[in-house]
Motif scaffolding. Structure first.
Motif, PDB file in Angstrom:
ATOM      1  N   PHE A 144      15.896  86.463  27.413  1.00 28.22           N
ATOM      2  CA  PHE A 144      16.036  86.507  25.955  1.00 28.22           C
ATOM      3  C   PHE A 144      17.486  86.837  25.629  1.00 28.22           C
ATOM      4  CE2 PHE A 144      16.290  89.190  22.141  1.00 28.22           C
ATOM      5  CZ  PHE A 144      15.805  88.307  21.193  1.00 28.22           C
ATOM      6  N   ASP A 145      18.043  86.159  24.619  1.00 26.85           N
ATOM      7  CA  ASP A 145      19.409  86.410  24.161  1.00 26.85           C
ATOM      8  C   ASP A 145      19.429  86.470  22.642  1.00 26.85           C
ATOM      9  OD1 ASP A 145      21.423  85.845  26.622  1.00 26.85           O
ATOM     10  OD2 ASP A 145      19.734  84.452  26.735  1.00 26.85           O
ATOM     11  N   ILE A 146      20.221  87.377  22.124  1.00 23.53           N
ATOM     12  CA  ILE A 146      20.518  87.390  20.693  1.00 23.53           C
ATOM     13  C   ILE A 146      22.006  87.701  20.553  1.00 23.53           C
ATOM     14  CG2 ILE A 146      19.804  89.821  20.456  1.00 23.53           C
ATOM     15  CD1 ILE A 146      18.940  89.082  17.556  1.00 23.53           C
ATOM     16  N   ALA A 147      22.692  86.939  19.726  1.00 25.97           N
ATOM     17  CA  ALA A 147      24.149  87.082  19.623  1.00 25.97           C
ATOM     18  C   ALA A 147      24.602  86.824  18.199  1.00 25.97           C
ATOM     19  CB  ALA A 147      24.848  86.119  20.570  1.00 25.97           C
ATOM     20  N   LEU A 148      25.665  87.489  17.823  1.00 30.34           N
ATOM     21  CA  LEU A 148      26.298  87.277  16.531  1.00 30.34           C
ATOM     22  C   LEU A 148      27.735  86.840  16.791  1.00 30.34           C
ATOM     23  CD1 LEU A 148      25.673  87.559  13.474  1.00 30.34           C
ATOM     24  CD2 LEU A 148      26.731  89.828  13.582  1.00 30.34           C
ATOM     25  N   TRP A 208      31.306  85.507  15.107  1.00 32.16           N
ATOM     26  CA  TRP A 208      32.122  85.373  13.894  1.00 32.16           C
ATOM     27  C   TRP A 208      33.401  84.632  14.266  1.00 32.16           C
ATOM     28  CZ3 TRP A 208      35.906  89.460  11.776  1.00 32.16           C
ATOM     29  CH2 TRP A 208      36.455  89.010  10.550  1.00 32.16           C
ATOM     30  N   TYR A 209      33.652  83.535  13.577  1.00 35.58           N
ATOM     31  CA  TYR A 209      34.848  82.729  13.783  1.00 35.58           C
ATOM     32  C   TYR A 209      35.739  82.864  12.552  1.00 35.58           C
ATOM     33  CZ  TYR A 209      31.823  80.598  17.324  1.00 35.58           C
ATOM     34  OH  TYR A 209      30.966  80.382  18.378  1.00 35.58           O
ATOM     35  N   PRO A 210      36.636  83.853  12.538  1.00 36.57           N
ATOM     36  CA  PRO A 210      37.507  84.028  11.365  1.00 36.57           C
ATOM     37  C   PRO A 210      38.338  82.788  11.069  1.00 36.57           C
ATOM     38  CG  PRO A 210      37.635  85.929  12.823  1.00 36.57           C
ATOM     39  CD  PRO A 210      36.884  84.872  13.557  1.00 36.57           C
ATOM     40  N   ASP A 211      38.731  82.059  12.097  1.00 41.40           N
ATOM     41  CA  ASP A 211      39.443  80.799  11.951  1.00 41.40           C
ATOM     42  C   ASP A 211      39.193  79.993  13.210  1.00 41.40           C
ATOM     43  OD1 ASP A 211      41.740  81.197  13.919  1.00 41.40           O
ATOM     44  OD2 ASP A 211      41.967  82.967  12.636  1.00 41.40           O
ATOM     45  N   GLU A 212      39.766  78.812  13.301  1.00 40.10           N
ATOM     46  CA  GLU A 212      39.465  77.924  14.411  1.00 40.10           C
ATOM     47  C   GLU A 212      40.039  78.410  15.741  1.00 40.10           C
ATOM     48  OE1 GLU A 212      43.034  74.992  12.868  1.00 40.10           O
ATOM     49  OE2 GLU A 212      41.167  74.130  13.575  1.00 40.10           O
ATOM     50  N   ASN A 213      40.906  79.433  15.700  1.00 42.62           N
ATOM     51  CA  ASN A 213      41.507  79.951  16.922  1.00 42.62           C
ATOM     52  C   ASN A 213      40.919  81.287  17.366  1.00 42.62           C
ATOM     53  OD1 ASN A 213      43.579  77.859  17.012  1.00 42.62           O
ATOM     54  ND2 ASN A 213      44.473  78.905  15.251  1.00 42.62           N
ATOM     55  N   SER A 214      39.941  81.807  16.623  1.00 40.51           N
ATOM     56  CA  SER A 214      39.543  83.201  16.838  1.00 40.51           C
ATOM     57  C   SER A 214      38.034  83.354  16.907  1.00 40.51           C
ATOM     58  CB  SER A 214      40.076  84.087  15.707  1.00 40.51           C
ATOM     59  OG  SER A 214      41.468  83.910  15.540  1.00 40.51           O
ATOM     60  N   ILE A 215      37.620  84.399  17.593  1.00 39.61           N
ATOM     61  CA  ILE A 215      36.207  84.763  17.658  1.00 39.61           C
ATOM     62  C   ILE A 215      36.082  86.264  17.831  1.00 39.61           C
ATOM     63  CG2 ILE A 215      36.120  84.406  20.167  1.00 39.61           C
ATOM     64  CD1 ILE A 215      33.193  83.583  19.846  1.00 39.61           C
ATOM     65  N   VAL A 216      35.061  86.823  17.192  1.00 36.43           N
ATOM     66  CA  VAL A 216      34.564  88.164  17.480  1.00 36.43           C
ATOM     67  C   VAL A 216      33.074  88.000  17.708  1.00 36.43           C
ATOM     68  CG1 VAL A 216      34.207  90.503  16.656  1.00 36.43           C
ATOM     69  CG2 VAL A 216      36.312  89.294  16.077  1.00 36.43           C
ATOM     70  N   SER A 217      32.580  88.440  18.848  1.00 33.30           N
ATOM     71  CA  SER A 217      31.199  88.149  19.212  1.00 33.30           C
ATOM     72  C   SER A 217      30.567  89.334  19.911  1.00 33.30           C
ATOM     73  CB  SER A 217      31.142  86.920  20.128  1.00 33.30           C
ATOM     74  OG  SER A 217      29.830  86.684  20.583  1.00 33.30           O
ATOM     75  N   GLY A 218      29.290  89.527  19.647  1.00 33.27           N
ATOM     76  CA  GLY A 218      28.503  90.522  20.366  1.00 33.27           C
ATOM     77  C   GLY A 218      27.174  89.915  20.751  1.00 33.27           C
ATOM     78  N   ALA A 219      26.727  90.157  21.968  1.00 33.12           N
ATOM     79  CA  ALA A 219      25.467  89.575  22.449  1.00 33.12           C
ATOM     80  C   ALA A 219      24.686  90.614  23.228  1.00 33.12           C
ATOM     81  CB  ALA A 219      25.738  88.356  23.325  1.00 33.12           C
TER      82      ALA A 219
END
Length: 984
Positions: free
Chosen positions: A774-778, A780-791
């Motif tokens: 099982f996976d759950i993740a959020l 966030w792509y502030p722009d096309e060059n960036s990511i903030v993610s938690g899973a």
């Protein structure tokens, strides 16, 4: 000799502790969100005066901003992540040979959830979310890659990174994906000729330098594309290198418990069967005195050793592909990939065997508060000067051909492939030894690093003492032997695959996918053994082997080792050089003296070899979803895959039959002490006696449903992903072999005692590893060059293969006979869970010169429950093998149009390497962090220069079996490289 410099192992090179670095990491991850938020805000504010960050207004003209280099790779990787049907992370090389790491495994370590295993200082294999390499699926252009030696784990050193365009690490699952990855699937994608608009040529050359070896190692790459026309292209990619690696190792070679040296009333360990016995003297009435008294035995080093392991390789990787666009709807391709590693391995060991009570002078033993023997002298030690010489050839190949047919509503792809691995190891072990050496002093410093002092070492003769000197050939007066152990193994997989995608006119379903796949995999091995031994005083072919014969053989076949721990500030005093056997010369001379020139062709394959076939047939159906949930976009897929597996294991089987001992009258003998019948003896003529090959067949079917859903909380910005699936991985080849040693009891006493017939062997009836994940993740792509993610991820392994135990009442050979078999078994499984955090960005919105900055950080935490492994001495449950609880990556770069610099740090915490060493304690690999850096400069638009360095913090690999009990301390050196790449 015993002087110990005052060094701190942990902080020898780092200006801060790893605990501090871990705290810094958590702060960086937390603050990355704030940084990216400000980035996004600044760019959104700027969007009112700019239509796109790819276009800049200059009066009436539009200027396109071309993104390239590291930033292009990072953006491309994010695009692949967004487009994936399940939770995935990717790496993209922006240009030929532009991966920042030297091989694929070292590149993969930068991805969250990936942990790297190193061999001789070089990244070799990876685990995903704590699941070891044998339980991953690795594909090259959708074709399965095979491991060596019956392992399913892939050694990524077999594939040159220059062949690779992108890497996808698929941690979730879809029905369309080939089964086999409990941990996940790694897809290696190479370049295709029709991806190029015109002819292309790239030539690169590099020199690598390891500061332990002190030699330059050349490497080259040639990539050429010939476009016959717009529809037909040919690509050739060749990479060759001379690659040498080395390990300098200071070892205790594990620890043992052989005697109670400190006479402490406190136990060293607790045996649960004798936990209530608190006084050693009471063991006499315990029923098993030896096991009970062993609770007071202290830990002593098994084989203190100086070791240097050198590997010299000639590596060659080649890939050729023809791609033809038949018409607007149909394209075909034909590809072949070949990798070869021609290795010479040389291990030089000077070692002292101290693994028994008789070898240690108890009166000299000093024991610390952890019951470790930290100082002693030998009473009857054995010194061996041992060199292992391997000619080791490994080859992998992959042939593939396929087609793709496209219309507006239909896509059909087909693939035929053949993958092979071949391994040939020609191994010779040459050893000279001296027995019954007393006075060798072994002292443990810095938590378990051995310092060996030979200054008082001697042989005790009848009335005199004779000094032992490890540099003097006459001191090795016991034995010389040559051991020849060649082996070969080969694997093959044939695969046929058909996938159909139908795009309906629907507001809910974006595609329906169907497919079928057939794989046929085989493995076979053979090993051989031949030994030539000469003991001083022994008689061979009618002649006595004298000490003079012995010394004459050794003379001329000793050489001085390389400088021990060259370029490293070893934190204890140690031998600087030591004599080492020159194996080729010693073996050659020993063959001549004995007249024994046996080759592999003269030898008979040893028992224990096996060959196995595993065939799989799979069908799947999958529906892709694209609809709305309220005002939010919902995408994903749901499907099911059905897999049937058939196995046939063929191996060596020996069945002996025990019958009654008979007296002179033919009657069963009676045991006068017990009054029962005497024990059985092996029969020589019973019809059930067997020695030969047997084949055992098995099959199983798995139904693997999966679902992946992504909800767009903020269009193109914030996504919530949820996924669940059942996955499976087939057992290792070595575990399903049928090799068995069996006993049938036909004697009367065994029948009275109802003694079951027994076997010890493999288990061809093993079920596969099965898991529900099982996976759950959020994201966030502030722009096309960036990511903030938690899973968050959880994996419940419902079928796990555990260590050998007795399996009762097994019809082992499928012939109706029942046996109690000691073999590997399917256990109830293990539960793994963890979190992955990542953030990356490029600061293109900042004013020059800060707009060239960028970076990434990720952190993974994992833990496992119900592992089913326990410390043999304490009963405490052990962690999941090969799984570090904490791992993280820190990457920073600066890039301009002309040059770039990139710095990367990778860390993983301690992990379990083995459930039980010789002492019964588990073996752990200590935490470690590696710092790498790369600089590139564009001399001209066609010519690029680069320089890089690896392991800049001089990290060592350390294994231990507990506090103060280091087993090995390994130094592989720092590595540097400079090179040029020319493109046209």
């Amino acid at each position: 000799m015993l002087y110990v410099p005052n060094h701190n192992l942990r902080n020898l090179f780092l200006p801060f502790s790893r605990k501090t670095l871990a705290q810094i990491t958590s702060v960086v991850i937390a603050t990355a969100s704030v940084t990216l938020a400000s980035t996004a805000y600044a760019q959104q504010a700027a969007s009112s005066s700019s239509a796109s960050n790819a276009v800049v207004l200059h009066g009436d003209n539009l200027e396109e901003v071309v993104v390239s280099g590291i930033r292009f790779s990072q953006r491309s990787a994010l695009d692949r992540k967004k487009e994936a049907g399940t939770i995935t992370d990717s790496l993209v090389a922006e240009d030929i040979g532009a991966f920042p790491d030297k091989n694929i495994a070292e590149a993969l370590q930068r991805i969250p959830g990936i942990q790297l295993e190193r061999d001789n200082g070089e990244g070799s294999s990876v685990s995903i979310r704590g699941v070891d390499p044998d339980l991953l699926r690795v594909e090259v252009n959708n074709v399965g890659a095979l491991g060596m030696g019956g392992s399913r784990g892939v050694d990524f050193r077999d594939m040159a990174s220059e062949l690779v365009k992108s890497l996808d690490v698929i941690k979730g699952s879809e029905a369309r994906l080939t089964e086999g990855g409990i941990g996940g699937t790694i897809q290696v994608n190479t370049r295709k000729p029709n991806e190029f608009d015109d002819h292309f040529l790239s030539v690169s050359a590099e020199g690598q330098y390891n500061d332990v070896l002190g030699e330059v190692m050349p490497k080259f790459n040639f990539t050429g594309v010939r476009k016959i026309n717009d529809d037909l292209g040919v690509l050739i990619n060749i990479t060759g290198s001379d690659k040498s690696t080395v390990i300098h190792s200071l070892q205790n070679s594990d620890w043992v418990r052989v005697e109670d040296y400190d006479k402490s009333p406190d136990k060293t360990t607790v045996n649960v069967d004798y936990a209530d016995i608190l006084n050693k003297a009471d063991c006499a009435s315990s029923g098993n005195t030896a096991l009970c008294e062993a609770q007071w035995y202290d830990y002593s080093p098994r084989i203190p050793r100086y070791a240097i392991r050198e590997r010299e390789e000639k590596r060659l990787s080649a890939n050729a592909m023809v791609q033809y666009q038949v018409n607007d709807n149909l394209s075909t391709h034909l590809g072949y990939t070949w990798n070869n590693r021609d290795k010479r391995a040389l291990d030089l060991n000077l070692q002292i065997a101290t693994q028994s009570k008789a070898r240690i002078d108890a009166a000299t033993a000093v024991v610390d508060e952890n019951h470790n023997v930290i100082d002693f002298s030998t009473r009857a030690g054995s010194v061996s000067n041992r060199s292992l010489d391997f000619n080791w050839d490994q080859t992998t190949s992959q042939f593939e051909t396929g087609f793709e047919f496209n219309t507006e509503s239909l896509n059909v792809t087909g693939l035929l492939a053949r993958s092979t691995t071949d391994q040939d190891i020609d191994a010779r072990d040459a050893t000279i030894s001296a027995d019954n050496v007393q006075g060798i002093r072994v002292t443990q410093h810095k938590g378990g690093l051995p310092v060996v002092d030979f200054s008082n070492a001697n042989f005790r003769l009848t009335n005199t003492y004779e000094a032992f000197d490890p540099y003097d050939p006459t001191s090795y007066k016991s034995r010389v032997n040559s051991l020849y152990t060649p082996s070969v193994d080969e694997s093959e997989e044939l695969m046929a695959k058909l996938d159909v995608t139908y795009i309906p006119d629907s507001t809910i379903f974006s595609a329906f996918r169907f497919g079928a796949q057939r794989t046929e995999q085989s493995f076979a091995n053979a090993s051989f053994r031949h030994e030539i031994i000469r003991d001083v005083g022994g008689t061979y072919a009618g002649s006595v082997w004298t000490l003079e014969d012995h010394v004459n053989l050794i003379n001329g076949n000793l050489k001085t080792s390389p400088a021990f721990f060259k370029s490293y500030n070893l934190p204890v005093d140690s031998i600087r050089y030591y004599p080492a056997v020159e194996p080729a010369g010693l073996v050659r001379d020993l063959q001549a003296l004995s007249g024994d020139y046996s080759t592999r062709a003269d030898l008979t394959s040893e028992q224990g070899n096996y060959d196995i076939e595993v065939n799989g047939t799979a069908f799947y159906t999958q529906a892709n979803i694209e609809t709305t949930l309220g005002a939010l976009l919902l995408t994903g897929n749901v499907g099911v895959r059905v897999v049937k597996t058939d196995t046939a294991a063929n191996g060596d089987v020996r069945i002996r039959v025990l019958v009654d001992r008979l007296d002179e009258n033919g009657n069963p003998l009676i045991n006068e002490e017990t009054g029962g019948y005497a024990g059985g003896v092996p029969s020589t003529n019973d019809p059930d006696i067997y020695s030969g090959r047997k084949t055992v067949k098995s099959d199983y079917t798995d139904v693997l449903p999966s679902i992946n859903l992504t909800l767009g909380l903020i269009p193109e910005k914030l996504e919530l992903y949820v996924g669940a699936a059942k996955v499976m991985a087939r057992p290792r080849m070595v575990d399903i072999n049928v090799n068995a040693d069996c006993t049938i009891y036909k004697n009367i006493q065994a029948q009275i005692d109802q003694q079951a017939n027994i076997c010890a062997g493999g288990n061809p009836d093993l079920d596969p590893y099965r898991a529900t994940q099982f996976d759950i993740a959020l994201h966030w792509y502030p722009d096309e060059n960036s990511i903030v993610s938690g899973a968050y991820f959880a994996k419940d392994v419902t079928s796990w293969i555990i260590d050998r135990d007795t399996n009762f009442g097994v019809d082992f050979f499928g012939d109706g006979r029942v046996w109690d078999v000691r073999q590997k078994l399917n256990g109830s499984g293990v539960k793994i869970q963890g979190i992955e955090l990542q953030a990356s960005t490029t600061f293109t919105h900042l004013p020059a010169p800060f707009d060239g900055l960028g970076g990434a950080v990720n952190y993974t935490y994992m833990e496992a429950d119900d592992v089913g492994l326990f410390n043999q001495l304490t009963g405490q449950e052990l962690p999941f093998p090969s799984q570090s609880k904490n791992s993280y990556n820190l990457t920073a770069f600066y890039e301009t149009h002309d040059w770039s610099i990139r710095v990367a740090y990778n860390y993983r915490s301690q992990y379990l390497a083995g459930a039980a060493g010789h002492s019964g304690n588990p073996i752990f690999v200590d935490d470690a962090g590696y710092l790498d850096a790369k600089f590139s400069y564009n001399i001209t638009p066609q010519l690029k220069f680069h320089a890089d360095g690896r392991n800049l913090t001089s990290e060592v690999k350390t294994t231990n079996t507990g506090v103060g009990r280091i087993s090995s301390y390994d130094w592989a050196g720092r590595e540097y490289a400079i090179g040029l790449t020319y493109k046209m």
